[in-house]
Design a protein around this motif. Sequence first.
Motif, PDB file in Angstrom:
ATOM      1  N   GLY A  24      13.220   2.418  -2.649  1.00 37.63           N
ATOM      2  CA  GLY A  24      13.492   3.692  -3.296  1.00 37.63           C
ATOM      3  C   GLY A  24      14.366   4.584  -2.439  1.00 37.63           C
ATOM      4  O   GLY A  24      15.386   5.093  -2.901  1.00 37.63           O
ATOM      5  N   LEU A  25      13.996   4.741  -1.173  1.00 32.71           N
ATOM      6  CA  LEU A  25      14.763   5.609  -0.285  1.00 32.71           C
ATOM      7  C   LEU A  25      16.175   5.085  -0.103  1.00 32.71           C
ATOM      8  O   LEU A  25      17.137   5.853  -0.022  1.00 32.71           O
ATOM      9  N   THR A  26      16.318   3.736  -0.027  1.00 32.90           N
ATOM     10  CA  THR A  26      17.644   3.161   0.147  1.00 32.90           C
ATOM     11  C   THR A  26      18.526   3.519  -1.040  1.00 32.90           C
ATOM     12  O   THR A  26      19.691   3.914  -0.877  1.00 32.90           O
ATOM     13  N   LEU A 337      17.322  -0.198   7.268  1.00 30.29           N
ATOM     14  CA  LEU A 337      16.877  -0.459   8.644  1.00 30.29           C
ATOM     15  C   LEU A 337      16.017   0.679   9.159  1.00 30.29           C
ATOM     16  O   LEU A 337      14.937   0.459   9.725  1.00 30.29           O
ATOM     17  N   ALA A 338      16.533   1.898   8.937  1.00 28.57           N
ATOM     18  CA  ALA A 338      15.834   3.062   9.485  1.00 28.57           C
ATOM     19  C   ALA A 338      14.443   3.170   8.892  1.00 28.57           C
ATOM     20  O   ALA A 338      13.456   3.349   9.616  1.00 28.57           O
ATOM     21  N   CYS A 370      12.099  -5.012  12.141  1.00 26.89           N
ATOM     22  CA  CYS A 370      12.922  -5.140  10.943  1.00 26.89           C
ATOM     23  C   CYS A 370      13.058  -6.605  10.603  1.00 26.89           C
ATOM     24  O   CYS A 370      14.104  -7.194  10.685  1.00 26.89           O
ATOM     25  N   ARG A 371      11.948  -7.194  10.254  1.00 27.74           N
ATOM     26  CA  ARG A 371      11.973  -8.614   9.894  1.00 27.74           C
ATOM     27  C   ARG A 371      12.533  -8.779   8.495  1.00 27.74           C
ATOM     28  O   ARG A 371      12.610  -7.850   7.718  1.00 27.74           O
TER      29      ARG A 371
ATOM     30  N   LEU B  86      13.752   4.964  16.687  1.00 27.50           N
ATOM     31  CA  LEU B  86      12.866   4.342  15.676  1.00 27.50           C
ATOM     32  C   LEU B  86      11.964   3.231  16.216  1.00 27.50           C
ATOM     33  O   LEU B  86      10.770   3.250  15.895  1.00 27.50           O
ATOM     34  N   PRO B  87      12.316   2.210  16.933  1.00 26.61           N
ATOM     35  CA  PRO B  87      13.648   1.691  17.149  1.00 26.61           C
ATOM     36  C   PRO B  87      13.934   0.526  16.192  1.00 26.61           C
ATOM     37  O   PRO B  87      13.107  -0.341  16.014  1.00 26.61           O
ATOM     38  N   ALA B  88      15.137   0.524  15.602  1.00 31.25           N
ATOM     39  CA  ALA B  88      15.557  -0.591  14.763  1.00 31.25           C
ATOM     40  C   ALA B  88      16.264  -1.637  15.624  1.00 31.25           C
ATOM     41  O   ALA B  88      16.621  -1.367  16.766  1.00 31.25           O
TER      42      ALA B  88
END
Lengths: 376, 301
Positions: A24-26, A337-338, A370-371, B86-88
């Motif tokens: 949603g945010l993306t 990502l964020a 961030c898998r 964040l960390p990304a």
Amino acid sequence: MTRLLRKLMPRGGQVDPAFALTVGLTIVASILALWICTAFAGASVTQVLSTMIEGALGRRNAVLATFAEFAPIALCGLGVLIPYRAGFFNIGTQGQLEVGALAAITVVLTLGGSPWVTLPLAFLAACAAGMAASVIPIVLKLRRGASEVTTTIMLNFTCVLLVYAMITGPLKDPSAFYGATPPVPAPFRLAAVPAGGPHLGVWIALAALLVFEVILNRTVFGTQVRAVGYNRQAALLAGVRVDRVTILAVVGGAAMAGLAGSIQVLGVTYRVAETWSKGWGFTGISVALLGGGPVGVLIVSAIFAILETGARSMQALTGVPAALVYLLQGIPVLVYLAVRSSRLGARKAAPVETGSGSEGSSSQARAGGCRMEGAE
Amino acid sequence: MTDQAVLQFGLAVLRAATPLAFCALGVLLAERAGVLNIAVEGMMLCGSLAAVLTAVLTQNAWLGVVAAVVVGAVTGLVLGALVVLLPADQVVSGIAFNITAQGLTSFIYKITVIRGVQLIGPATLISLAGPAARGNFLASISPLTYVALVLTCLAWVFLFRTGPGLLWRSLGESARASHASGMNVRRARMAVLVLSGVLCALGGASLTLAWVRSFTDNITMGRGFIALAAVYFGRWNPLLAVLSCLLFGAGEALAFRAQALGSGINPFYYLMLPYVLTLLAVGLMGRAVGPKEAGKPYLGG
């Protein structure tokens, strides 16, 4: 559609609130970026969106162009996705695509003969060329511990420059004023299937997506790939032949990127020339990261293809530069990502830091929470 | 070759090497503090557009440099927010940053073209002494080249001969140890990334202000990645990295020459030089030499 959506969700069929929030945010951020940019360029969002969609899907030719754009993006998406599942970040898809294209056109131009024999050979040659371009990064990673990020970036440029050297040198069309190969002879150009429909390469791309959807999610090998990507040490202890699985995954991905080059040169551009290629390989990186799996790659590639083809008529009709598309391809990845890496979008607690330096390079691709989807 | 030709070639090498040197310093300092800066290409693009646009609008090249510094700091903050706070993942963030930066610069460039701005920068920074310098090698070099050389030496002295430099390097070897010794890892890495962004943007500025004096889509054409290669080829040592930049710059100058003169060797082979050499170097040395924790996000407190 619901089944498709459910497939995108984690196991159990329930919508994960964190995942829904991330998506949603993306989307919200993308629309916001679109709004700011169009306002800056002095046009209205609705007009920009409608001309874009009209230009990509409005007429028969537009739809065909979108399909043709979709195929290389989706295949390059696979080229990044499959190795990524095994913990190998293949940034080299653009180079693999270019050597694949060159290999395909070389086969077609030198062999000739019946298309029924030569075209499969050309596709195989393209896959082989893509694979060959991934050998050095694999060897350097497994034998020397060198990060594949560095080596695949370097090989990208090496491959592209090698292709340029070839098309301005030995493979140059003598009648062309700039660096370009001779055109693909008519019988070898990929036919529209069915007549008046998308060209054969689009169907090949769709088939590849289907095949890898099955391989990655429904076979032992697919599970092994995920195991290796998720925790190399544990996979090794569980008896997975880690190196072998990594090699197969990377080589398989690189073959898809090479294939993308061949269908693009045989189905759309009909020759390899200087700056003949858009950055399909780089787009594939965004597509793989956002898509997370073959079905996701299909959806995201379709969206990106619509953006790419739609942008042309958008620029012509509204005066908003087509470069807007690259913004709309980059910003979603940044936002995604964020959100994924922050607490909001984290599906689980922050991942444990990988063991003391033993897996420095291979853990890079997944570190920081961030898998990819389905990596659990 | 005549003296004049040698002089011209030397200048061409320096022109090509200066943007690389700035970016290599930016990447190197970040990696020494444990952050992979793949976003160098995007930062360079942002810097190059900001510099030439400001210089054209104000007719002052130095203001263009200032604009590049400001924009570079902002890019550093953006990347830092992603990969430090964040960390990304650093690699993925860097790549996404590059795509976005390419879109953004291209978009802004097209809009300026539509609005009829002639993007031809002032010639102030092309050489130290302006047109009067003709024939005098040292006076024909861009002031930005001198800045880059001075910064290189400063970076080496700082990293290897001072206390804070030791702390800086320790950040890249073990963030935990740095944390234990009382350093605020995140704040330190944010500062590092801002500096790195400024340096990379200066690299872009030296491309558009001290060399081509204009901007086109994706004008950096992968130069950020050449700088990345120079860092690896130079083994994370500022002096060696900048020497590599000179070598790679010479490759580029040779390629232009070959193109112009039509010599026997295809110019694209010269352009391939940085990448092939770096692959060889990486293959020969493996992972042993780099900062240990470059690329690892710091998850502790």
